[in-house]
Design a protein around this motif. Structure first.
Motif, PDB file in Angstrom:
ATOM      1  N   GLU A 316       0.862  -1.181   0.000  1.00  0.00           N
ATOM      2  CA  GLU A 316       0.000   0.000   0.000  1.00  0.00           C
ATOM      3  C   GLU A 316       0.898   1.230   0.000  1.00  0.00           C
ATOM      4  O   GLU A 316       1.743   1.399   0.886  1.00  0.00           O
ATOM      5  CB  GLU A 316      -0.907   0.012   1.233  1.00  0.00           C
ATOM      6  CG  GLU A 316      -1.970  -1.076   1.228  1.00  0.00           C
ATOM      7  CD  GLU A 316      -2.997  -0.877   0.116  1.00  0.00           C
ATOM      8  OE1 GLU A 316      -3.385   0.286  -0.120  1.00  0.00           O
ATOM      9  OE2 GLU A 316      -3.397  -1.870  -0.523  1.00  0.00           O
ATOM     10  N   ILE A 317       0.711   2.100  -0.997  1.00  0.00           N
ATOM     11  CA  ILE A 317       1.568   3.273  -1.159  1.00  0.00           C
ATOM     12  C   ILE A 317       0.720   4.527  -0.990  1.00  0.00           C
ATOM     13  O   ILE A 317      -0.050   4.890  -1.884  1.00  0.00           O
ATOM     14  CB  ILE A 317       2.249   3.273  -2.542  1.00  0.00           C
ATOM     15  CG1 ILE A 317       3.014   1.967  -2.762  1.00  0.00           C
ATOM     16  CG2 ILE A 317       3.169   4.469  -2.687  1.00  0.00           C
ATOM     17  CD1 ILE A 317       3.612   1.838  -4.150  1.00  0.00           C
ATOM     18  N   PRO A 318       0.803   5.209   0.149  1.00  0.00           N
ATOM     19  CA  PRO A 318       0.040   6.447   0.315  1.00  0.00           C
ATOM     20  C   PRO A 318       0.596   7.530  -0.594  1.00  0.00           C
ATOM     21  O   PRO A 318       1.810   7.631  -0.795  1.00  0.00           O
ATOM     22  CB  PRO A 318       0.228   6.797   1.793  1.00  0.00           C
ATOM     23  CG  PRO A 318       1.485   6.104   2.196  1.00  0.00           C
ATOM     24  CD  PRO A 318       1.591   4.871   1.348  1.00  0.00           C
ATOM     25  N   ILE A 319      -0.281   8.333  -1.134  1.00  0.00           N
ATOM     26  CA  ILE A 319       0.154   9.378  -2.070  1.00  0.00           C
ATOM     27  C   ILE A 319      -0.228  10.762  -1.590  1.00  0.00           C
ATOM     28  O   ILE A 319       0.027  11.750  -2.261  1.00  0.00           O
ATOM     29  CB  ILE A 319      -0.430   9.139  -3.482  1.00  0.00           C
ATOM     30  CG1 ILE A 319      -1.961   9.133  -3.439  1.00  0.00           C
ATOM     31  CG2 ILE A 319       0.087   7.838  -4.066  1.00  0.00           C
ATOM     32  CD1 ILE A 319      -2.604   9.038  -4.814  1.00  0.00           C
ATOM     33  N   ASP A 320      -0.842  10.848  -0.412  1.00  0.00           N
ATOM     34  CA  ASP A 320      -1.323  12.134   0.084  1.00  0.00           C
ATOM     35  C   ASP A 320      -0.946  12.267   1.556  1.00  0.00           C
ATOM     36  O   ASP A 320      -1.711  11.890   2.439  1.00  0.00           O
ATOM     37  CB  ASP A 320      -2.844  12.232  -0.095  1.00  0.00           C
ATOM     38  CG  ASP A 320      -3.379  13.609   0.271  1.00  0.00           C
ATOM     39  OD1 ASP A 320      -2.563  14.531   0.425  1.00  0.00           O
ATOM     40  OD2 ASP A 320      -4.608  13.761   0.403  1.00  0.00           O
ATOM     41  N   LEU A 321       0.254  12.770   1.825  1.00  0.00           N
ATOM     42  CA  LEU A 321       0.740  12.911   3.195  1.00  0.00           C
ATOM     43  C   LEU A 321       1.253  14.325   3.416  1.00  0.00           C
ATOM     44  O   LEU A 321       1.609  15.028   2.479  1.00  0.00           O
ATOM     45  CB  LEU A 321       1.871  11.918   3.474  1.00  0.00           C
ATOM     46  CG  LEU A 321       1.524  10.433   3.451  1.00  0.00           C
ATOM     47  CD1 LEU A 321       2.790   9.600   3.605  1.00  0.00           C
ATOM     48  CD2 LEU A 321       0.543  10.082   4.564  1.00  0.00           C
ATOM     49  N   GLY A 322       1.292  14.727   4.666  1.00  0.00           N
ATOM     50  CA  GLY A 322       1.914  15.998   5.011  1.00  0.00           C
ATOM     51  C   GLY A 322       0.924  17.075   5.373  1.00  0.00           C
ATOM     52  O   GLY A 322       0.944  17.598   6.475  1.00  0.00           O
ATOM     53  N   ALA A 323       0.024  17.452   4.452  1.00  0.00           N
ATOM     54  CA  ALA A 323      -0.984  18.478   4.710  1.00  0.00           C
ATOM     55  C   ALA A 323      -2.361  17.846   4.493  1.00  0.00           C
ATOM     56  O   ALA A 323      -2.614  17.234   3.454  1.00  0.00           O
ATOM     57  CB  ALA A 323      -0.783  19.674   3.795  1.00  0.00           C
ATOM     58  N   PHE A 324      -3.253  18.011   5.463  1.00  0.00           N
ATOM     59  CA  PHE A 324      -4.498  17.242   5.466  1.00  0.00           C
ATOM     60  C   PHE A 324      -5.743  18.079   5.237  1.00  0.00           C
ATOM     61  O   PHE A 324      -6.814  17.526   5.019  1.00  0.00           O
ATOM     62  CB  PHE A 324      -4.631  16.505   6.813  1.00  0.00           C
ATOM     63  CG  PHE A 324      -3.475  15.601   7.108  1.00  0.00           C
ATOM     64  CD1 PHE A 324      -3.405  14.338   6.556  1.00  0.00           C
ATOM     65  CD2 PHE A 324      -2.431  16.020   7.921  1.00  0.00           C
ATOM     66  CE1 PHE A 324      -2.334  13.501   6.813  1.00  0.00           C
ATOM     67  CE2 PHE A 324      -1.354  15.190   8.191  1.00  0.00           C
ATOM     68  CZ  PHE A 324      -1.299  13.933   7.635  1.00  0.00           C
ATOM     69  N   GLY A 325      -5.651  19.396   5.294  1.00  0.00           N
ATOM     70  CA  GLY A 325      -6.830  20.215   5.090  1.00  0.00           C
ATOM     71  C   GLY A 325      -7.904  19.904   6.115  1.00  0.00           C
ATOM     72  O   GLY A 325      -7.648  19.851   7.314  1.00  0.00           O
ATOM     73  N   THR A 326      -9.115  19.651   5.639  1.00  0.00           N
ATOM     74  CA  THR A 326     -10.222  19.323   6.533  1.00  0.00           C
ATOM     75  C   THR A 326     -10.521  17.824   6.564  1.00  0.00           C
ATOM     76  O   THR A 326     -11.584  17.419   7.034  1.00  0.00           O
ATOM     77  CB  THR A 326     -11.489  20.090   6.122  1.00  0.00           C
ATOM     78  OG1 THR A 326     -11.813  19.772   4.763  1.00  0.00           O
ATOM     79  CG2 THR A 326     -11.291  21.595   6.249  1.00  0.00           C
ATOM     80  N   LEU A 329     -10.207  12.793   9.726  1.00  0.00           N
ATOM     81  CA  LEU A 329      -9.991  11.388  10.039  1.00  0.00           C
ATOM     82  C   LEU A 329      -8.660  10.908   9.474  1.00  0.00           C
ATOM     83  O   LEU A 329      -7.916  10.173  10.126  1.00  0.00           O
ATOM     84  CB  LEU A 329     -11.143  10.534   9.510  1.00  0.00           C
ATOM     85  CG  LEU A 329     -11.073   9.041   9.827  1.00  0.00           C
ATOM     86  CD1 LEU A 329     -10.956   8.805  11.337  1.00  0.00           C
ATOM     87  CD2 LEU A 329     -12.294   8.307   9.271  1.00  0.00           C
ATOM     88  N   ARG A 330      -8.332  11.314   8.259  1.00  0.00           N
ATOM     89  CA  ARG A 330      -7.025  10.980   7.682  1.00  0.00           C
ATOM     90  C   ARG A 330      -5.909  11.534   8.563  1.00  0.00           C
ATOM     91  O   ARG A 330      -4.918  10.848   8.841  1.00  0.00           O
ATOM     92  CB  ARG A 330      -6.904  11.553   6.265  1.00  0.00           C
ATOM     93  CG  ARG A 330      -5.490  11.416   5.670  1.00  0.00           C
ATOM     94  CD  ARG A 330      -5.376  12.174   4.353  1.00  0.00           C
ATOM     95  NE  ARG A 330      -6.168  11.532   3.334  1.00  0.00           N
ATOM     96  CZ  ARG A 330      -5.750  10.534   2.578  1.00  0.00           C
ATOM     97  NH1 ARG A 330      -4.522  10.053   2.734  1.00  0.00           N
ATOM     98  NH2 ARG A 330      -6.528  10.014   1.662  1.00  0.00           N
ATOM     99  N   ARG A 331      -6.077  12.763   8.993  1.00  0.00           N
ATOM    100  CA  ARG A 331      -5.052  13.405   9.820  1.00  0.00           C
ATOM    101  C   ARG A 331      -4.855  12.656  11.136  1.00  0.00           C
ATOM    102  O   ARG A 331      -3.725  12.405  11.555  1.00  0.00           O
ATOM    103  CB  ARG A 331      -5.459  14.859  10.086  1.00  0.00           C
ATOM    104  CG  ARG A 331      -4.419  15.673  10.811  1.00  0.00           C
ATOM    105  CD  ARG A 331      -4.845  17.129  10.905  1.00  0.00           C
ATOM    106  NE  ARG A 331      -5.974  17.316  11.825  1.00  0.00           N
ATOM    107  CZ  ARG A 331      -6.569  18.486  12.042  1.00  0.00           C
ATOM    108  NH1 ARG A 331      -6.158  19.565  11.376  1.00  0.00           N
ATOM    109  NH2 ARG A 331      -7.566  18.587  12.902  1.00  0.00           N
ATOM    110  N   ALA A 332      -5.951  12.282  11.778  1.00  0.00           N
ATOM    111  CA  ALA A 332      -5.848  11.584  13.057  1.00  0.00           C
ATOM    112  C   ALA A 332      -5.232  10.201  12.877  1.00  0.00           C
ATOM    113  O   ALA A 332      -4.336   9.804  13.636  1.00  0.00           O
ATOM    114  CB  ALA A 332      -7.233  11.477  13.694  1.00  0.00           C
ATOM    115  N   ALA A 333      -5.716   9.442  11.896  1.00  0.00           N
ATOM    116  CA  ALA A 333      -5.223   8.076  11.703  1.00  0.00           C
ATOM    117  C   ALA A 333      -3.752   8.067  11.300  1.00  0.00           C
ATOM    118  O   ALA A 333      -2.966   7.246  11.780  1.00  0.00           O
ATOM    119  CB  ALA A 333      -6.073   7.367  10.650  1.00  0.00           C
TER     120      ALA A 333
END
Length: 471
Positions: A316-326, A329-333
């Motif tokens: 699994e390769i995440p492609i959206d890291l660093g800044a989470f906006g609103t 849930l992504r930010r917390a996890a």
């Protein structure tokens, strides 16, 4: 509010928790779909909004707990190479030595100076706000200095949200949206024997108040070297033990220093109806409902899967890291699993899980084969690290925790690289640099890191190979 929600009294709320615990113990329940959280009705929906508040505030509360257990503010904490008994942060790399600083920019800016290092030594400095967003990322490949700034050393002035004033010549200003921020720095280390060299570079890092810098007082950096964290429990377990009222009141206090972003206004309007706001309290809300909100929010965070990640050959390769906006849930996890993950342009991560034994308890042996010319494409280096189920390094008598970087892998006669991933020592048939030990029992996980990845890794044209079983 969820239109499927039903009314829930305080008594039935406790019954729901008991029923859920009983259901978890029944055979055959493990594959059933987890229902949506049940929320209270009425105005306001205390349970639903407390769940949202918990998820929203998780990164800030976790970072604050880490800050409280660390050294003084506006100074560097330099770590040593981590080992399996470090419990401060999960999924640490074993190819980089970490330096961390907790900054308070309320009174004045802080000057950050990064020394020049050897051209082939990769480094990364992340500047993270109070909500775990990476605001600036500085690397040896892309130091992101202004046109007239000299370097190395690279000199930056970190300014808080309200500061105005003149800057010294030949520096780069880095504006931070919150007064409290964190520097997470990583410096490449080439095995334990390289530690003294890395330590010398760490000692040359500077953090100095702007007023002192202007006066020419350049030797005032607070800097210490220490173990990462050998406490009995990681911060994620300590935060999980907090009751709802304590957690939410702590969040309210923290928001006085680091106010919510403008984009958070719609959510904050809802949360204020139960007292969650800068300087607020939730003391008049039912404790049992707040505690149930904690349980449901923790389950959401733990169960989150990244819908944007690329799934390639079992990785699994995440492609959206660093800044989470609103995307709270992504930010917390993401923060729970590994605070301050680097933007993918700096470090490309690929993760996978696997069992160590078959259904009969027999040990499994795996291989990862990179065909000739298919080693991870990077401007710096790549490595694979093994972790246990909690995200900590795997104990083994040879102290081998990662493979790919140091010692160097040994290619086959055709230029391919085959890595042995197994508990039992495969040497001498397998070179030491090609063996990654895993636990004897239970599950394990791997993280492949590409430091300074090349474009064909970022756009998906290069893919990590599968991990296969061998007899």
């Amino acid at each position: 509010m969820d239109p499927r929600a039903s009314a829930l009294t305080r008594r039935s709320l406790l019954g729901l928790a008991a029923a859920a615990a009983a259901a978890a113990a029944l055979p055959g329940c493990g594959n059933e779909a987890v229902p949506e959280p049940i929320r209270t009705t009425g105005r306001p929906d205390v349970l639903g909004r407390a769940i949202d508040a918990y998820i929203y505030g998780y990164p800030m509360v976790l970072l604050d707990m880490m800050r409280a257990a660390s050294g003084p503010i506006n100074g560097f904490d330099h770590s040593v190479l981590p080992d399996p008994y470090d419990r401060g942060v999960a999924r640490l790399s074993h190819d980089m030595v970490y330096s961390q600083a907790w900054l308070d920019l309320t009174e004045e800016p802080i000057v950050l100076q990064i020394p020049g290092m050897e051209p082939d030594r990769f480094w990364l400095f992340q500047l993270v706000d109070g909500w775990a967003n990476t605001v600036h990322d500085l690397t040896s490949k892309t130091p992101r200095t202004t046109v007239d700034a000299d370097g190395p050393p690279f000199t930056y002035v970190l300014t808080g949200p309200q500061w105005t004033g003149a800057l010294p010549a030949k520096v780069t200003r880095l504006h931070m949206p919150s007064s409290m921020c964190t520097i997470v720095a990583r410096v490449q280390i080439n095995g334990a024997g390289d530690a003294p060299v890395v330590n010398r570079w760490q000692e040359k890092m500077k953090l100095i108040p702007l007023s002192a810098w202007d006066r020419g007082e350049l030797a005032g950096t607070v800097s210490r070297v220490h173990q990462i964290d050998r406490g009995p429990e990681p911060p994620t377990k300590r935060i999980a033990a907090m009751d709802g009222r304590t957690y939410l009141n702590r969040l309210c206090r923290l928001m006085l220093t680091d106010p919510p972003a403008a984009a958070d206004a719609p959510l904050m309007t809802q949360l204020a109806t139960i007292g969650v706001q800068p300087g607020g309290v939730v003391d008049d809300q039912p404790a049992d409902i707040l505690d149930e909100a904690v349980r449901q929010a923790q389950r959401r965070i733990a169960d989150w899967t990244d819908p944007t990640a690329r799934s390639v050959n079992g990785w699994e390769i995440p492609i959206d890291l660093g800044a989470f906006g609103t995307d709270y849930l992504r930010r917390a996890a993401t923060t729970k699993r590994s605070p301050a993950l680097a933007p993918v342009r700096d470090v490309l991560y690929a993760n996978r899980d696997a069992p160590t034994t078959d259904d009969r308890g027999n040990p499994l042996r795996y291989r990862i084969r990179f065909e000739p010319g298919r080693w991870p494409p990077v401007h710096a280096f790549a490595s694979i690290t093994a972790y246990d189920t909690q995200g900590f390094l795997v104990p083994n008598p040879d102290a081998i925790y990662s493979v790919g970087h140091f010692p160097a892998v040994v290619p086959g006669p055709d230029g391919s690289v085959e890595l042995a991933v197994q508990h039992q020592d495969p040497r001498p048939a397998v070179p030491t640099g090609n063996w990654l030990p895993i636990p004897a029992t239970g599950d394990f996980s791997l993280t492949l890191r590409l430091y300074a990845p090349r474009e064909n890794a970022l756009d998906g044209k290069w893919e990590p190979p599968p991990m296969t079983l061998v007899d």
